[in-house]
Scaffold this motif. Structure first.
Motif, PDB file in Angstrom:
ATOM      1  N   LEU A  25       0.676  -1.391   0.151  1.00  0.00           N
ATOM      2  CA  LEU A  25       0.372   0.017  -0.062  1.00  0.00           C
ATOM      3  C   LEU A  25       0.894   1.078  -0.068  1.00  0.00           C
ATOM      4  O   LEU A  25       0.435   2.145  -0.617  1.00  0.00           O
ATOM      5  N   ALA A  26       1.902   1.174   0.723  1.00  0.00           N
ATOM      6  CA  ALA A  26       2.957   2.418   0.692  1.00  0.00           C
ATOM      7  C   ALA A  26       3.528   2.574  -0.500  1.00  0.00           C
ATOM      8  O   ALA A  26       3.755   3.706  -0.948  1.00  0.00           O
ATOM      9  N   VAL A  44       4.824   4.393   5.851  1.00  0.00           N
ATOM     10  CA  VAL A  44       5.062   3.502   6.880  1.00  0.00           C
ATOM     11  C   VAL A  44       6.386   3.585   7.630  1.00  0.00           C
ATOM     12  O   VAL A  44       7.449   4.426   6.985  1.00  0.00           O
ATOM     13  N   ALA A  45       6.463   3.419   8.750  1.00  0.00           N
ATOM     14  CA  ALA A  45       7.937   3.308   9.472  1.00  0.00           C
ATOM     15  C   ALA A  45       8.916   2.418   8.603  1.00  0.00           C
ATOM     16  O   ALA A  45       8.366   1.437   8.142  1.00  0.00           O
ATOM     17  N   ASP A  46      10.014   3.001   8.778  1.00  0.00           N
ATOM     18  CA  ASP A  46      11.352   2.269   8.150  1.00  0.00           C
ATOM     19  C   ASP A  46      11.740   0.791   8.960  1.00  0.00           C
ATOM     20  O   ASP A  46      12.715   1.134   9.628  1.00  0.00           O
ATOM     21  N   LYS A  47      10.910   0.016   9.008  1.00  0.00           N
ATOM     22  CA  LYS A  47      11.451  -1.250   9.496  1.00  0.00           C
ATOM     23  C   LYS A  47      10.670  -2.464   8.955  1.00  0.00           C
ATOM     24  O   LYS A  47       9.519  -2.279   7.978  1.00  0.00           O
ATOM     25  N   ALA A  52      -2.683  -3.601  -8.483  1.00  0.00           N
ATOM     26  CA  ALA A  52      -1.356  -3.312  -8.314  1.00  0.00           C
ATOM     27  C   ALA A  52      -0.945  -4.687  -7.607  1.00  0.00           C
ATOM     28  O   ALA A  52      -1.614  -5.567  -6.754  1.00  0.00           O
ATOM     29  N   ILE A  53       0.356  -5.015  -7.652  1.00  0.00           N
ATOM     30  CA  ILE A  53       0.920  -6.152  -7.367  1.00  0.00           C
ATOM     31  C   ILE A  53       2.484  -6.091  -7.081  1.00  0.00           C
ATOM     32  O   ILE A  53       3.196  -5.048  -7.378  1.00  0.00           O
ATOM     33  N   GLU A  54       2.991  -6.890  -6.148  1.00  0.00           N
ATOM     34  CA  GLU A  54       4.247  -7.021  -5.839  1.00  0.00           C
ATOM     35  C   GLU A  54       5.169  -7.295  -6.906  1.00  0.00           C
ATOM     36  O   GLU A  54       4.886  -7.920  -7.931  1.00  0.00           O
TER      37      GLU A  54
END
Length: 266
Positions: free
Chosen positions: A148-149, A156-159, A214-216
């Motif tokens: 989604l990001a 989202v947070a970078d982790k 959308a897809i990975e």
């Protein structure tokens, strides 16, 4: 004397036959490989491996599971010889949470996660307050939120492992609806969008390459693997199954059957 001799010979014959039957049963058990798998595509792919294993004297028994927990606990408890349904990050998470002592041998395929909708034809149609269903297990929720990001819906947070609490920017005020992974497809009617694992998408006739909005990308780290226990990784059974799942026959089947929605990694 003759009667005693006859009885002795009969008894000896019965004992010998029993021993032979026992050995035969034991041998049969030794040649049976019991594997846990999701129905689609894992169990389908394992069917291609069956005749390859039969040539080596093994019988493959596939036990289908509709959830992501029991295949690992069953494997750890010794009810299965291996399982084939998960990616590496999920296996590592389960090992950490439940101290299962599981590992893996073969890397078999990638199932790109996709974003689907029954109400919208494009992510551009996303409205303020839209509901988006995602899997509720740690690794797949993180994977869904990253997708989604990547498509600009949230930040989202970078982790590595993230949940809805790690959303840092939400310009559309989307509501993240956490659902059991197997139930995400059935939630499509109740939400605006849903992020679905490919195996569950295929179960409801959704093709990631045709139906996903959308897809990975193909370089996703979520490679599906053949998992086993640490104590049976080098067993002949697991070696034979590993070879079968990384065979040319299996590779051709994946490429032809799934038409790019599932990609072999060997």
């Amino acid at each position: 004397m003759k009667l005693k001799k006859l009885l002795s010979l009969t008894l000896a014959g019965v004992i010998s036959a029993s021993l032979l039957v026992g050995c035969s049963n034991q041998s049969g058990e030794d040649k049976t490989i019991k594997v846990g798998a999701s129905p689609t595509p894992h169990a389908e792919i394992l069917e291609v491996a069956k005749p390859l294993l039969e040539k080596q004297g093994y019988s493959l028994e596939v036990v289908e599971f509709d959830d992501y927990v029991l295949p690992n606990t069953s494997l750890a408890e010794g009810d299965l010889d291996a399982n084939y349904f998960q990616h590496i990050p999920y296996l590592e998470q389960m090992n950490s949470e439940k101290d299962l002592k599981l590992t893996y041998t073969a890397k078999v395929h990638i199932e790109p996660m996709g974003i689907y909708s029954e109400k919208h034809k494009s992510l551009d149609e996303i409205k303020d307050g839209a509901k988006i269903a995602v899997p509720n297990d740690a690794t797949n929720e993180a994977r869904a939120l990253q997708l989604l990001a990547k498509n600009g819906i949230i930040e989202v947070a970078d982790k590595e492992l993230i949940t809805a609490k790690d959303i840092t920017k939400n310009p559309k005020n989307v509501e993240i609806v956490e659902v059991d992974a197997a139930s995400v497809p059935s939630s499509l009617a109740d939400v605006d969008f849903a992020v679905i694992n490919t195996n569950y998408a295929l179960n409801v006739n959704l093709n990631p390459t045709k139906d996903a909005l959308a897809i990975e990308s193909s370089d996703s780290p979520y490679v599906n693997i053949l998992a086993c226990r640490e104590d049976n990784k080098d067993s002949e059974k697991v070696k034979a199954l590993t070879e079968a799942l990384n065979s040319d026959e299996v590779k051709s089947f994946i490429e032809e059957k799934y038409d790019g929605s599932i990609v072999p990694t060997f």
